[in-house]
Design an enzyme around this catalytic site. Sequence first.
Site, PDB file in Angstrom:
ATOM      1  N   SER A 174       0.966  -1.026  -0.173  1.00 11.01           N
ATOM      2  CA  SER A 174      -0.059  -0.053  -0.013  1.00 11.01           C
ATOM      3  C   SER A 174       1.028   1.186  -0.115  1.00 11.01           C
ATOM      4  O   SER A 174       1.802   1.192   0.590  1.00 11.01           O
ATOM      5  CB  SER A 174      -0.908   0.088   1.019  1.00 11.01           C
ATOM      6  OG  SER A 174      -2.006  -0.915   1.324  1.00 11.01           O
ATOM      7  N   HIS A 233      -2.252   7.199  -4.640  1.00  7.84           N
ATOM      8  CA  HIS A 233      -2.323   6.037  -3.933  1.00  7.84           C
ATOM      9  C   HIS A 233      -2.262   4.611  -4.810  1.00  7.84           C
ATOM     10  O   HIS A 233      -2.500   4.919  -6.122  1.00  7.84           O
ATOM     11  CB  HIS A 233      -3.875   6.294  -3.405  1.00  7.84           C
ATOM     12  CG  HIS A 233      -4.387   4.761  -2.867  1.00  7.84           C
ATOM     13  ND1 HIS A 233      -5.247   4.005  -3.715  1.00  7.84           N
ATOM     14  CD2 HIS A 233      -4.213   3.909  -1.929  1.00  7.84           C
ATOM     15  CE1 HIS A 233      -5.429   3.074  -2.851  1.00  7.84           C
ATOM     16  NE2 HIS A 233      -4.681   2.785  -1.630  1.00  7.84           N
ATOM     17  N   TYR A 253      -1.560  -3.198  -4.320  1.00 11.51           N
ATOM     18  CA  TYR A 253      -1.714  -4.438  -4.944  1.00 11.51           C
ATOM     19  C   TYR A 253      -1.718  -5.464  -3.845  1.00 11.51           C
ATOM     20  O   TYR A 253      -0.940  -5.430  -3.095  1.00 11.51           O
ATOM     21  CB  TYR A 253      -0.644  -4.408  -5.998  1.00 11.51           C
ATOM     22  CG  TYR A 253      -0.928  -3.802  -7.248  1.00 11.51           C
ATOM     23  CD1 TYR A 253      -1.610  -3.993  -8.383  1.00 11.51           C
ATOM     24  CD2 TYR A 253      -0.311  -2.549  -7.293  1.00 11.51           C
ATOM     25  CE1 TYR A 253      -2.077  -3.078  -9.062  1.00 11.51           C
ATOM     26  CE2 TYR A 253      -0.561  -1.537  -8.502  1.00 11.51           C
ATOM     27  CZ  TYR A 253      -1.323  -1.819  -9.351  1.00 11.51           C
ATOM     28  OH  TYR A 253      -1.740  -1.083 -10.523  1.00 11.51           O
TER      29      TYR A 253
END
Lengths: 437, 437
Positions: free
Chosen positions: A197, A211, A214
């Site tokens: 993140s 932002h 995955y």
Amino acid sequence: MALPRAWMPLMRSIARSSIRKETSSYLFKRQNLRYYSSKKGSEQQYVIWRPYLRLAIGVPFIGALIYSMITENVTETEAPTIAEIDEALKRQSKINEASPMRLRMEKLIKDQQKKITEELSRIDGKDFRADTWTRPNGGGGISCVLQDGNVFEKAGVNVSVVYGELPRPAIEKMRADHKSFVGSDVESLSFFAAGLSLVLHPHNPNAPTVHLNYRYFETSDPKDPINGDRNWWFGGGTDLTPSYLFPEDCTHFHQTIKEACDRHDSTYYPKFKTWCDKYFYIPHRGEARGVGGIFFDDLDADFLQTSSSSQNPQETLFSFVSDALGSFLPSYVPILERRKDMPYTEKQKEWQQLRRGRYVEFNLVYDRGTSFGLRTPNARVESILMSLPRTASWVYMDPVSGTRTEAAAADEGLVDVEETARERELLDVLKHPRQWA
Amino acid sequence: MALPRAWMPLMRSIARSSIRKETSSYLFKRQNLRYYSSKKGSEQQYVIWRPYLRLAIGVPFIGALIYSMITENVTETEAPTIAEIDEALKRQSKINEASPMRLRMEKLIKDQQKKITEELSRIDGKDFRADTWTRPNGGGGISCVLQDGNVFEKAGVNVSVVYGELPRPAIEKMRADHKSFVGSDVESLSFFAAGLSLVLHPHNPNAPTVHLNYRYFETSDPKDPINGDRNWWFGGGTDLTPSYLFPEDCTHFHQTIKEACDRHDSTYYPKFKTWCDKYFYIPHRGEARGVGGIFFDDLDADFLQTSSSSQNPQETLFSFVSDALGSFLPSYVPILERRKDMPYTEKQKEWQQLRRGRYVEFNLVYDRGTSFGLRTPNARVESILMSLPRTASWVYMDPVSGTRTEAAAADEGLVDVEETARERELLDVLKHPRQWA
């Protein structure tokens, strides 16, 4: 007891050197711990099974397992957990294409975390601070945060790897999202989750917030956790949140991501772009969080069947996710480089603060990851909330972005239509998402 | 058609002067409007019935009703809504003790709003801005906000009065909270809600933030909306959120409220103080939002039966709520007066900003009123979110208030134990609520 066939060669090699009879019964003893959500009105009960002992040195549990198989003294031991097997595999050999996807995903996101933080540190001139943490029931993570830097007010790049147990309501939810869901009739289900993140909030109001996330998720067959069928899926995406609109930035960001998508399947970008616009939407404000990017979730073998033919769906999707993640730096860094030193006014900084207030609203009210994380016992709250901006503000009935219509505000003489043109330009694109690539 | 017996004298008096045959069929025509929550994954459907026409001038609908009663031509009209009846009553006469509780509560909160905003304006030196708004399906409110004042960064004092329809899930929830719930087996239920909400965020970090909310809720018997039994209850409370602890302030605040409670029932204060500590708790931070006060909800006739004997439970509870609300200015103003001009450092201002971040976290993640409000179609978002501070900030792993233990932080030399004594003093009371009165 189901024999973990896939790991037999590994186990045999380990067994030769590390059979430790004395540890077998001790190692597999477990303790039940119950955690209750402390929120009033929440009836939901979280049950966490925590291994009593973590592995200390070497891989004694594998030895114990082999020992009990050899002596056929299997009744008093339990199978090792996935976390324990993964731990042993990581110590045993390098991660390669034959390794379980759990370990390959962990390696991918850790490599990318290193690459991304190095590049961002170079741009900012200040180092990230790295915190490594572990979860009592398996897994852990590395949170890298750069705060009050030269370019970034706050930048967080976090890896988390979690081994845990899903309670019944979560299983129900997942069964609804996946056509063929193994082990949907049990009370709890072992899961693995690994994700990267990233949220970057630059100082300069001309430089957009970005932002990225995955993630890979896996659950075991409760009847045969080691060799049984698994549920697995990928999720992720990346999206841009500018305070001021530079159409060339939006085009560059979307185009770079689109190219990564197109290398795998030309239907991905349009599908995931629309999904992104839908997900990052703030209903109570009637506006998108930003100018979007891509977003996808629950990408499993069934998804791929409807999308394209693939001999190995997991491999195909991992390859796509690797590429999408790899496109992050080229999609964002050129934008940051040209905006980070632009001059700006105090009024523009205040507008950025209002936009950050909206970012907080989305993350705390609607974002499923944040919501799930904050309600998970033992979650690392500091890592979850690193996505919040360093500073934010709220204004009642802001003449430009408040509830009142622009016409009404202009009538009252509160808004100078020319002076607020750039703020209104952003709002327009947030209310009417565009095609950028 | 059930005759609204209680309103007969009123209707007769109106009927004499305002029978308008031509409007009868037109006025009671309705339109069904359906709103869907736009949040993905939400299966819940909100159905709103909106009167097609608002009352224009005078009380023609009552005339039409009377006319149709006189001519016995009742088959083609529907009964007036509670909103329409209340509107007519307000025009007809002054609110007094014989008026329906809906109107008495509306008058109480509007009178208090006026009194409180006048007093706060006097202290700040700047006027509140008042916005009057209406809801398409009945009711409305007055939002009074003072922003960027001399004493207050942001101060909101809002009245809202809502006539609406509860969907099925909300009815289920309410049935669970009330022993004898009339009309629990219907698909939608008419409701009335009136409340006063107040949040004050002063500039000075020594002056505490304060929140207050008192509300009255009522639902009709679907079989006989006018004369049937009603479900009703009161909710409310007030609580203090300091950035720095002044024990004498906490004691004064709690003592003043306790005295108001004790005048009605000596069990109220201890019960509602505990309830407050429980409600205003941030589970993911493991700390209370502030030093509490009182909180209560669902106070109905059943509550009173277990608590004290009362001939008229509604009257008894209204009297308590009036008194509790009346104790607000004396509980808070003396604190504000002695803190608002205290000198403070930049470091103290930054600490206040972090505490405001926590305030935002509670309000957006846990507060039921905010959560319900943001998901209600046609809600006035600007009024709901006036509770958010003007400015807030977030810091990753703050050495004092972050997740790390104080000892660990001190070990690392990040926290000067003496220099942060006052911040740690506040945290201690947030983690271990005290008895103040």
